[in-house]
Write an enzyme that holds these catalytic residues in place. Sequence first.
Site, short mmCIF file in Angstrom:
data_model
loop_
_atom_site.label_atom_id
_atom_site.label_comp_id
_atom_site.label_asym_id
_atom_site.label_seq_id
_atom_site.Cartn_x
_atom_site.Cartn_y
_atom_site.Cartn_z
N ARG A 52 17.05 72.81 44.13
CA ARG A 52 17.79 72.46 45.27
C ARG A 52 17.59 70.85 45.53
NH1 ARG A 52 21.68 74.10 47.47
NH2 ARG A 52 20.93 76.20 47.54
N GLN A 70 27.60 81.37 41.25
CA GLN A 70 28.16 80.01 41.87
C GLN A 70 27.90 78.77 41.02
OE1 GLN A 70 29.46 79.16 45.39
NE2 GLN A 70 27.94 77.61 46.09
N ARG A 75 23.09 74.86 35.19
CA ARG A 75 21.83 74.57 36.28
C ARG A 75 20.71 75.32 36.28
NH1 ARG A 75 23.72 74.87 42.72
NH2 ARG A 75 24.52 77.16 42.37
N HIS A 141 26.32 67.16 40.69
CA HIS A 141 25.97 67.42 42.09
C HIS A 141 24.93 66.75 42.63
CE1 HIS A 141 25.53 69.85 45.33
NE2 HIS A 141 26.18 71.00 45.13
N ASP A 186 31.99 69.89 54.13
CA ASP A 186 32.22 70.46 52.62
C ASP A 186 33.68 70.26 52.19
OD1 ASP A 186 31.80 71.81 50.35
OD2 ASP A 186 31.22 73.99 50.94
N GLU A 243 29.48 64.10 45.09
CA GLU A 243 29.47 64.86 43.64
C GLU A 243 30.73 64.37 43.21
OE1 GLU A 243 29.39 68.95 44.99
OE2 GLU A 243 27.90 68.27 46.70
#
Length: 267
Positions: A52, A70, A75, A141, A186, A243
């Site tokens: 995170r 997701q 990652r 990201h 978002d 991003e």
Amino acid sequence: MSVHIKSPSGEASVEISLHGATLLSWVLSGKELIFLSKLANASNPTSGKGIRGGIPIVFPNFGPWECGPQHGFARGKVWTCVQNTGHCVVLELTSDEETKNIWNYDFKLTYTVTLNGHSLETSLSVDNLGTEAFDFTTLLHTYLRVPAVQNIRISGLENIGFHDSLTKKYIEGIDGDIQGINENVDRVYANTPNIHLLKFDETHIKVEKTNLPDTVLWNPWSDKAKGMNDFGDDEYLEMVCIEAGKVAERQFLEPSENWQCKQVLTA
Ligand code: BG6
């Protein structure tokens, strides 16, 4: 599980975790410019899950994915460091049994991180090593650290409409800079200019992207922050995700073909 590089002058340094090739820290003249949650547990990350904060790499799918986790599996995988010159590091991820059980293609990702003075260059290269074409979406990201997200300005997204991932509606763009973020945001902006500028206090961070046509803007705000167990309740005030991605349309790659993209952050 992490590698370090310094700029040739020594005034900038970067730490990258092999877990997801996640860039965890970029310090320039003593100042940290990347957000990493204090609850991220980056020194002992959970296999298969992203860290995170930092700059996780989203591949081969942005967002919810019918085949797997997701934002894809890249990652959450352990990458291999194949080169470290001291100011440039090259990490690789190749398909294995686990990735092929999720997404049955042979690929190689090569991620190169270079520190030059005030610039942090991250480039990603995708090779199709198999005999079948595949398609993907991908994104860097990037979590940027800010002192107060309500007071930031972002330029480079003016007059561009976006897909609001919260309401699933298309919203027309507005004139001028984005001035402060004061709610859960978002958004997927498609076909954006290649330069964005994040401004706060005396700091300007330029985000320059190549072959990454789209931009996602994200801040979870208070309620969603409380729902994330790897993110502090108040940390949404200290970060913004800008991003750079190839997400609005999928990228196709034929066997033996290569695709490359790059992001340069300059402070
Ligand atoms: C952003 C998405 O890129 O990542 C958001 O647009 C998502 O919808 C956010 O919530 C964080 O995703 P995750 O999987 O790291 O919690």
